[in-house]
Design a protein around this motif. Structure first.
Motif, short mmCIF file in Angstrom:
data_model
loop_
_atom_site.label_atom_id
_atom_site.label_comp_id
_atom_site.label_asym_id
_atom_site.label_seq_id
_atom_site.Cartn_x
_atom_site.Cartn_y
_atom_site.Cartn_z
N GLN A 9 0.81 -1.29 0.15
CA GLN A 9 -0.07 0.07 0.00
C GLN A 9 0.79 1.24 0.24
O GLN A 9 0.31 2.41 0.09
N ARG A 10 2.03 1.05 -0.20
CA ARG A 10 3.07 2.15 0.03
C ARG A 10 3.83 2.52 -1.18
O ARG A 10 4.21 1.61 -1.87
N CYS A 11 4.31 3.72 -1.18
CA CYS A 11 5.33 4.13 -2.31
C CYS A 11 6.57 3.56 -1.96
O CYS A 11 7.20 3.51 -0.81
N GLY A 12 7.03 2.82 -3.40
CA GLY A 12 8.37 2.19 -3.20
C GLY A 12 8.38 0.84 -2.59
O GLY A 12 9.41 0.47 -2.15
N ARG A 13 7.22 0.37 -2.30
CA ARG A 13 7.16 -1.01 -1.60
C ARG A 13 6.43 -1.77 -2.49
O ARG A 13 5.42 -1.47 -2.90
N ILE A 24 -2.71 6.13 -7.00
CA ILE A 24 -2.70 7.60 -7.43
C ILE A 24 -2.38 8.31 -6.04
O ILE A 24 -1.86 9.46 -6.23
N GLY A 25 -2.51 7.68 -4.79
CA GLY A 25 -2.20 8.28 -3.73
C GLY A 25 -0.63 8.34 -3.53
O GLY A 25 -0.05 9.34 -3.09
N ALA A 26 -0.13 7.13 -3.84
CA ALA A 26 1.36 6.76 -3.67
C ALA A 26 2.25 7.71 -4.63
O ALA A 26 3.42 7.89 -4.28
N TYR A 27 1.70 7.89 -5.66
CA TYR A 27 2.50 8.14 -6.86
C TYR A 27 1.84 9.37 -7.76
O TYR A 27 1.57 9.36 -8.85
N PRO A 28 1.40 10.53 -6.99
CA PRO A 28 0.77 11.61 -7.63
C PRO A 28 1.55 12.37 -8.54
O PRO A 28 1.10 13.01 -9.55
N GLU A 29 2.89 12.11 -8.52
CA GLU A 29 3.70 12.81 -9.60
C GLU A 29 3.99 11.93 -10.83
O GLU A 29 4.47 12.48 -11.77
N LEU A 30 3.37 10.64 -10.79
CA LEU A 30 3.60 9.94 -11.94
C LEU A 30 2.26 9.69 -12.58
O LEU A 30 2.44 9.84 -13.88
N TYR A 31 0.94 9.65 -11.97
CA TYR A 31 -0.25 9.42 -12.63
C TYR A 31 -1.14 10.85 -12.46
O TYR A 31 -1.05 11.36 -11.18
N ALA A 32 -1.71 11.17 -13.53
CA ALA A 32 -2.28 12.42 -13.60
C ALA A 32 -3.85 12.17 -12.81
O ALA A 32 -4.50 13.10 -12.42
N ALA A 33 -4.47 11.09 -13.09
CA ALA A 33 -5.79 10.67 -12.84
C ALA A 33 -5.80 9.27 -12.59
O ALA A 33 -5.16 8.42 -13.27
N ALA A 34 -6.84 8.86 -11.70
CA ALA A 34 -7.38 7.35 -11.77
C ALA A 34 -8.72 7.01 -11.80
O ALA A 34 -9.29 8.04 -11.79
N GLY A 35 -9.10 5.83 -12.29
CA GLY A 35 -10.31 5.54 -12.51
C GLY A 35 -10.28 3.97 -11.86
O GLY A 35 -9.70 3.10 -12.00
N VAL A 36 -11.51 4.07 -10.76
CA VAL A 36 -11.83 3.09 -10.08
C VAL A 36 -13.01 2.51 -10.20
O VAL A 36 -14.00 3.28 -9.74
N HIS A 37 -13.09 1.17 -10.75
CA HIS A 37 -14.41 0.69 -11.01
C HIS A 37 -14.47 -0.50 -10.02
O HIS A 37 -13.86 -1.52 -9.72
N SER A 38 -15.87 -0.44 -9.01
CA SER A 38 -16.10 -1.31 -8.22
C SER A 38 -14.88 -1.92 -7.34
O SER A 38 -14.68 -3.04 -6.78
N GLY A 39 -14.11 -0.72 -6.82
CA GLY A 39 -12.94 -0.84 -6.08
C GLY A 39 -13.11 -0.31 -4.52
O GLY A 39 -14.42 -0.13 -4.15
N LEU A 40 -12.08 -0.04 -3.89
CA LEU A 40 -12.41 0.31 -2.30
C LEU A 40 -11.11 1.37 -2.08
O LEU A 40 -10.10 1.39 -3.10
N PRO A 41 -11.30 2.24 -1.29
CA PRO A 41 -10.19 3.25 -0.90
C PRO A 41 -8.78 2.72 -0.60
O PRO A 41 -9.14 1.68 0.23
N ALA A 42 -7.96 3.46 -0.73
CA ALA A 42 -6.65 3.06 -0.13
C ALA A 42 -6.67 3.23 1.42
O ALA A 42 -7.39 4.01 2.03
N GLY A 43 -5.96 2.35 1.94
CA GLY A 43 -5.67 2.31 3.51
C GLY A 43 -7.10 1.67 4.43
O GLY A 43 -7.09 1.82 5.30
#
Length: 353
Positions: free
Chosen positions: A154-158, A198-217
């Motif tokens: 769930q973490r950047c770089g891991r 999208i939360g861990a790499y906001p410098e890499l991804y401009a936007a996210a699409g989440v279909h039938s998913g769950l929030p981070a953390g």
């Protein structure tokens, strides 16, 4: 149809492809072929076991483009491990940098299945962008789910986020990709991982699409993951972590969820847009209906720091990709076209530095 009867499905398909590219000519038996409309071009012919053109029956799908672009298999490795991925590159010369969409499949799926179901390669050919499909092997999860509920994933770089980000950067380095138009999307477990990315790499991804998913953390192990999927209240430490990031969303998000989803509860869609304007709760959002499609309610939201979000509540829809093609698993052809709407939302939101 003349080509189909006289020369077979291969020649007929080539004629359709030439028409889609805008090429002219090609007199058939003394007759100039009529203009091929987009509707006609969606007919793909499947040859029966016997080579009898008279018994050939068409089925309607999006244009089968994989013989036009290049759909290849690659392997990425880093200190965490290795993952295979498939990459679709549209046909033609790429004089200008193209957008890239990273697609994360759901449990039990693979890259080919997800590509067939979402039909994202067809959109890539029509609108000129690259599509990457990282694959989760069974060795990493018995059901081939992305491990969105494990703290190390769930973490950047891991863990798995580092592998997905590494694949993304490898493609950017090897192809003509516009770094301001790189996006991530996913279904179910893949949607949950897209929310993490999208939360861990906001410098890499401009936007996210989440279909039938769950929030981070929202979970930290398998029991809490199952509870979150059923719409239960997250554990205290998970709520604290979510509340700490929800107040200022880092990037725009578009969310799709069926209100009849028996696998991942609709409450998770609401939690995914926490931190955006709460107008979605006031009941005044328009209900959209299209003939032959499920009705849906679309909420347009804006956070205090200027980030956009859309929440598509699809009425009566199960746990499946809305508007997907039945050739792939977990698809709902009756739903709105999630792939096209995600693409539209993505291209409206290049990366803001």
């Amino acid at each position: 149809m003349t080509l189909l009867r006289t020369r077979g499905p291969a020649e007929a398909t080539q004629a359709i492809q030439r028409a889609l590219r805008g090429e002219t000519g090609g007199v058939v038996n003394g007759a100039v072929p009529r203009e091929v409309t987009p509707e006609a071009a969606t007919v793909v012919f499947e040859a029966p076991a016997k080579r009898n053109a008279e018994t050939l029956k068409p089925r309607e799908v999006r244009v089968d483009v994989e013989n036009r672009g290049h759909f290849s298999t690659h392997m990425y490795s880093n200190a965490v491990g290795r993952r295979q991925y498939r990459l679709y590159v549209p046909a033609g010369n790429h004089s200008e940098p193209l957008p890239l969409i990273v697609m994360l499949h759901g449990c039990t799926q693979n890259a080919d299945d997800f590509a067939a179901g979402t039909q994202m390669n067809s959109l890539a050919e029509q609108h000129r962008f690259l599509v990457a499909y990282p694959e989760q092997p069974q060795q990493a999860n018995p059901s081939k789910c992305w491990n969105w509920f494990k703290p190390d994933d769930q973490r950047c770089g891991r863990g798995e986020p580092s592998l997905i980000a590494g694949i993304t950067r490898e493609i950017i380095g090897a192809h003509s990709v516009d770094p301001a138009r790189v996006y991530v999307a996913g279904l179910s477990a893949g949607g949950a991982m897209a929310a993490i990315m999208i939360g861990a790499y906001p410098e890499l991804y401009a936007a996210a699409g989440v279909h039938s998913g769950l929030p981070a953390g929202c979970a930290h192990d398998l029991p809490s993951a199952l509870a979150a999927m059923k719409g239960g209240r997250p554990p205290r430490h998970a709520r604290d972590a979510m509340d700490g990031t929800a107040s200022l969303p880092k990037r725009p998000v578009i969310v799709f969820h069926g209100d009849a989803d028996a696998t991942v509860h609709m409450r998770n869609a609401m939690r995914l847009v926490q931190g955006f304007d709460a107008r979605l709760h006031d009941g005044r959002e328009p209900r959209r209906t299209v003939a032959g499609r499920r009705a849906c309610t679309v909420s347009h939201l804006v956070s205090t720091n200027g980030m956009d979000a859309e929440l598509w509540t699809i009425h009566g829809a199960p746990h499946a990709w809305a508007g997907g093609n039945a050739r792939g698993s977990y698809t709902d052809p009756m739903g709105p076209d999630a792939s096209a709407e995600m693409l539209r939302f993505f291209l409206e939101h290049p990366l803001r530095r």
